[in-house]
Write an enzyme that holds these catalytic residues in place. Structure first.
Site, mmCIF file in Angstrom:
data_model
loop_
_atom_site.group_PDB
_atom_site.id
_atom_site.type_symbol
_atom_site.label_atom_id
_atom_site.label_comp_id
_atom_site.label_asym_id
_atom_site.label_seq_id
_atom_site.Cartn_x
_atom_site.Cartn_y
_atom_site.Cartn_z
ATOM 1 N N GLY A 156 -4.382 -11.975 -10.693
ATOM 2 C CA GLY A 156 -5.139 -11.918 -9.442
ATOM 3 C C GLY A 156 -4.795 -10.638 -8.692
ATOM 4 N N GLY A 178 -0.203 -14.307 -13.607
ATOM 5 C CA GLY A 178 -1.390 -14.346 -12.749
ATOM 6 C C GLY A 178 -2.030 -12.976 -12.626
ATOM 7 N N HIS A 225 -23.555 15.532 0.809
ATOM 8 C CA HIS A 225 -23.170 15.986 -0.516
ATOM 9 C C HIS A 225 -22.073 17.030 -0.379
ATOM 10 C CE1 HIS A 225 -23.480 17.193 -4.688
ATOM 11 N NE2 HIS A 225 -23.515 18.458 -4.287
ATOM 12 N N ALA A 263 2.665 -14.529 -9.436
ATOM 13 C CA ALA A 263 1.544 -14.206 -8.534
ATOM 14 C C ALA A 263 0.395 -15.147 -8.839
ATOM 15 C CB ALA A 263 1.130 -12.746 -8.723
ATOM 16 N N ASP A 308 -5.124 -17.819 7.131
ATOM 17 C CA ASP A 308 -4.775 -18.387 5.819
ATOM 18 C C ASP A 308 -4.509 -19.885 5.855
ATOM 19 O OD1 ASP A 308 -4.883 -15.803 4.898
ATOM 20 O OD2 ASP A 308 -2.847 -15.759 4.087
ATOM 21 N N LYS A 365 0.828 -1.211 0.000
ATOM 22 C CA LYS A 365 0.000 0.000 0.000
ATOM 23 C C LYS A 365 0.859 1.256 0.000
ATOM 24 C CE LYS A 365 -2.432 -2.514 -0.629
ATOM 25 N NZ LYS A 365 -2.521 -3.952 -0.634
ATOM 26 N N GLY A 415 7.916 -21.879 16.323
ATOM 27 C CA GLY A 415 7.269 -22.799 17.254
ATOM 28 C C GLY A 415 6.877 -24.124 16.614
HETATM 29 P P1 NAI Z 1 -4.962 -15.123 -6.856
HETATM 30 O O1 NAI Z 1 -5.521 -16.444 -6.550
HETATM 31 O O2 NAI Z 1 -5.726 -13.880 -6.545
HETATM 32 O O3 NAI Z 1 -4.624 -15.054 -8.433
HETATM 33 C C1 NAI Z 1 -3.747 -15.989 -9.068
HETATM 34 C C2 NAI Z 1 -3.982 -15.939 -10.558
HETATM 35 O O4 NAI Z 1 -2.970 -16.725 -11.211
HETATM 36 C C3 NAI Z 1 -5.322 -16.515 -10.972
HETATM 37 O O5 NAI Z 1 -5.995 -15.591 -11.781
HETATM 38 C C4 NAI Z 1 -4.930 -17.790 -11.726
HETATM 39 O O6 NAI Z 1 -5.835 -18.121 -12.744
HETATM 40 C C5 NAI Z 1 -3.555 -17.403 -12.293
HETATM 41 N N1 NAI Z 1 -2.709 -18.548 -12.667
HETATM 42 C C6 NAI Z 1 -2.530 -19.696 -11.988
HETATM 43 N N2 NAI Z 1 -1.692 -20.516 -12.665
HETATM 44 C C7 NAI Z 1 -1.323 -19.878 -13.810
HETATM 45 C C8 NAI Z 1 -0.473 -20.206 -14.922
HETATM 46 N N3 NAI Z 1 0.169 -21.375 -15.039
HETATM 47 N N4 NAI Z 1 -0.311 -19.304 -15.922
HETATM 48 C C9 NAI Z 1 -0.966 -18.116 -15.855
HETATM 49 N N5 NAI Z 1 -1.762 -17.763 -14.812
HETATM 50 C C10 NAI Z 1 -1.953 -18.624 -13.808
HETATM 51 O O7 NAI Z 1 -3.512 -15.119 -6.182
HETATM 52 P P2 NAI Z 1 -2.510 -13.943 -5.784
HETATM 53 O O8 NAI Z 1 -2.767 -12.711 -6.571
HETATM 54 O O9 NAI Z 1 -1.154 -14.556 -5.874
HETATM 55 O O10 NAI Z 1 -2.877 -13.639 -4.275
HETATM 56 C C11 NAI Z 1 -2.724 -14.654 -3.289
HETATM 57 C C12 NAI Z 1 -3.661 -14.431 -2.122
HETATM 58 O O11 NAI Z 1 -3.318 -13.274 -1.416
HETATM 59 C C13 NAI Z 1 -5.103 -14.300 -2.564
HETATM 60 O O12 NAI Z 1 -5.893 -15.156 -1.786
HETATM 61 C C14 NAI Z 1 -5.429 -12.871 -2.301
HETATM 62 O O13 NAI Z 1 -6.775 -12.711 -1.908
HETATM 63 C C15 NAI Z 1 -4.459 -12.485 -1.176
HETATM 64 N N6 NAI Z 1 -4.136 -11.065 -1.298
HETATM 65 C C16 NAI Z 1 -5.087 -10.143 -1.003
HETATM 66 C C17 NAI Z 1 -4.840 -8.803 -1.172
HETATM 67 C C18 NAI Z 1 -5.924 -7.824 -0.906
HETATM 68 O O14 NAI Z 1 -6.891 -8.164 -0.229
HETATM 69 N N7 NAI Z 1 -5.857 -6.607 -1.422
HETATM 70 C C19 NAI Z 1 -3.536 -8.299 -1.629
HETATM 71 C C20 NAI Z 1 -2.630 -9.362 -1.920
HETATM 72 C C21 NAI Z 1 -2.925 -10.679 -1.735
#
Ligand code: NAI
Length: 462
Positions: free
Chosen positions: A178, A176, A441, A266, A309, A51, A115
């Protein structure tokens, strides 16, 4: 060794919150942490540092794109990367020290080291074995890579390495689309890196409301991020300063490759339970490596609980915090509760993306009778004044009862706006309840009210 009512293993948002609540409820509490600072992934190498970089790079974006429009003339600032990283480290320090202060204030012992649980009621840290009537495992998660990819945290990095690159790369490939990929991809894109995202599925941010996905992708593309969707990454060949990513397009199985200075992997995270001794204890695990718990976060071994997690559910700091508080309350003999139907999710890009409850796709699949109220930030005066009119608020409500079932926001401060709807949902509110609530507003929140009005007789400013 001291006898504790509760020992929490892990000091991330789940663990430290559980420890504080245990102490507040009069339980003698310790928390085990092997890192040099408290706060876990979130504070040290996750939510908080990312952030800081999102904030700094957004300020640069504003200076480059919007200052002149407002009559603020002059050159946009140049980036001192070292200083930006040290600002980020300073933010981390302030937060982790804050937890240390809270531990002292609540008389929680920090057991320094990693631990393990040699037996129920025992926690081993270094050579010391401590007694605990209850143990809460809050050991979190770690980045999960793909076969054929070796992480060196220099050229091929996870989010951890991406938060301390020695220099801003010219080109970055993000594997990824995500949350992590898009947040950190945005940071580097704003800092001038050419960012190419490769995603396995045909849409970005899997599981998110379809309309939001489409708008989000368009806005990110406008900002310069490039996407290759429907592509399965096969391998990454890395040298000291470059990497080649090989991927297959799923539609025709054709193989392609792409070069970059840095590759950010990612592709998700997996529970981190190494070295705890769970196998020997006979603790049941799911096929996905999560610790199985009952409705009160207790494992199949009495007195051993798990939260965050490392158990089922979304890997989100605030979900872990809620479980930490509720689990502490259960241990103290109270009725701890988490409403898993109302856990917001936020992506801290610009604009932000936030959601709670069901998506339209989920409602369709469940055959629910629902209605949609939508309002664009184009109709919001404050958003227009702040160059933040991209995006919309979408509220989904039951067609018969008007009860709010979900909300999806892409737009300014979406991560804050969503909470009005979370509270409404906790109280079982109808869209009309929101629509009849006076909203100040000019605020972004008016867009939420307008979306609620759109569920009824119609929005005013659209
Ligand atoms: P994610 O699960 O959000 O996204 C991973 C992405 O990688 C998916 O879209 C998937 O389809 C793709 N993927 C998987 N294998 C692949 C491949 N071989 N080739 C291409 N794409 C592929 O995972 P991410 O972004 O790594 O985050 C991990 C965790 O951390 C999540 O559960 C997320 O919610 C959490 N997180 C939350 C945040 C927030 O709330 N702002 C910030 C950072 C992380």
């Amino acid at each position: 060794m001291a006898q504790y009512d509760v020992i929490v293993i892990g000091s991330g948002p789940g663990g430290y919150v559980a420890a504080i609540r245990c102490a507040q409820l009069g339980l003698k509490t310790a928390c085990v942490e092997g890192r040099e600072t408290l706060g876990g992934t979130c504070l040290n190498v996750g939510c908080i540092p990312s952030k800081a970089l999102l904030h700094a790079s957004h300020q640069l974006h504003e200076a480059e794109h919007n200052f002149a429009k407002m009559g603020l003339k002059g050159k946009a600032p140049s980036v001192d990367w070292k200083q930006m990283l040290s600002y980020k480290d300073d933010v981390i320090g302030q937060n982790t020290k804050g937890i240390e202060f809270l531990f002292k204030k609540n008389k929680i012992d920090w057991l320094k080291g990693w631990g393990s649980i040699p037996a129920a009621g025992k926690v081993k840290v270094g050579d010391d074995v401590h007694d605990a009537k209850n143990i809460i495992i809050a050991s979190g998660s770690e980045a999960s890579s793909l076969p054929g990819i070796e992480i060196d945290e220099k050229v091929v990095v996870t989010s951890t390495g991406a938060l301390e690159l020695p220099k801003i790369p010219k080109k970055m490939i993000v594997i990824g689309a995500g949350v992590i990929g898009l947040e950190l991809g945005s940071v580097y894109s704003r800092l001038g890196t050419e960012v190419q995202v490769i995603e396995f599925l045909d849409t970005i941010t899997p599981g998110m409301d379809g309309e939001v996905q489409k708008t989000f992708q368009k806005l990110l593309q406008k900002q310069g991020l490039k996407f290759t969707l429907g592509a399965a990454v096969q391998k990454v060949d890395a040298s000291k300063s470059k990497a080649k990513v090989t991927y297959k397009l799923r539609k025709d199985d054709s193989e392609h490759d792409m070069d970059a200075d840095v590759v950010l992997v990612a592709t998700g995270r997996r529970p981190y339970t190494d070295g705890l001794g769970l196998d020997a204890l006979g603790i049941e695990m799911s096929q996905r490596g999560q610790i199985k718990t009952d409705g009160h976060w207790q494992t199949n071994v009495k007195g051993i609980y798990a939260i965050g997690d490392c158990i089922d559910g979304p890997m989100l700091a605030h979900k872990a915090e809620d479980e930490g508080m509720a689990c502490a309350e259960v241990i103290a003999g109270k009725a701890g509760h988490v409403n898993y139907g109302v856990i917001p999710g936020v992506i801290y890009t610009h604009p932000e993306v936030a959601n709670v409850g069901q998506t339209e796709e989920q409602l369709k699949e469940a055959g629910r009778n629902y209605k949609v109220g939508k309002f664009s930030f184009m109709g919001n005066g404050r958003a227009k004044a702040n160059f933040a009119a991209d995006g919309f608020v979408k509220i989904l409500a039951d067609k018969d009862t008007d009860r709010i079932l979900g909300a999806h926001i892409i737009g300014p401060m979406a991560g804050d706006l969503i909470h009005e709807i979370c509270v409404a949902m906790e109280f079982g509110a109808s869209a009309e309840d929101l629509a009849l609530t006076c909203h100040a507003h000019p605020t972004y929140s008016e867009a939420v009210r307008e979306a609620a009005l759109a569920c009824g007789d119609g929005a005013i400013h659209m």
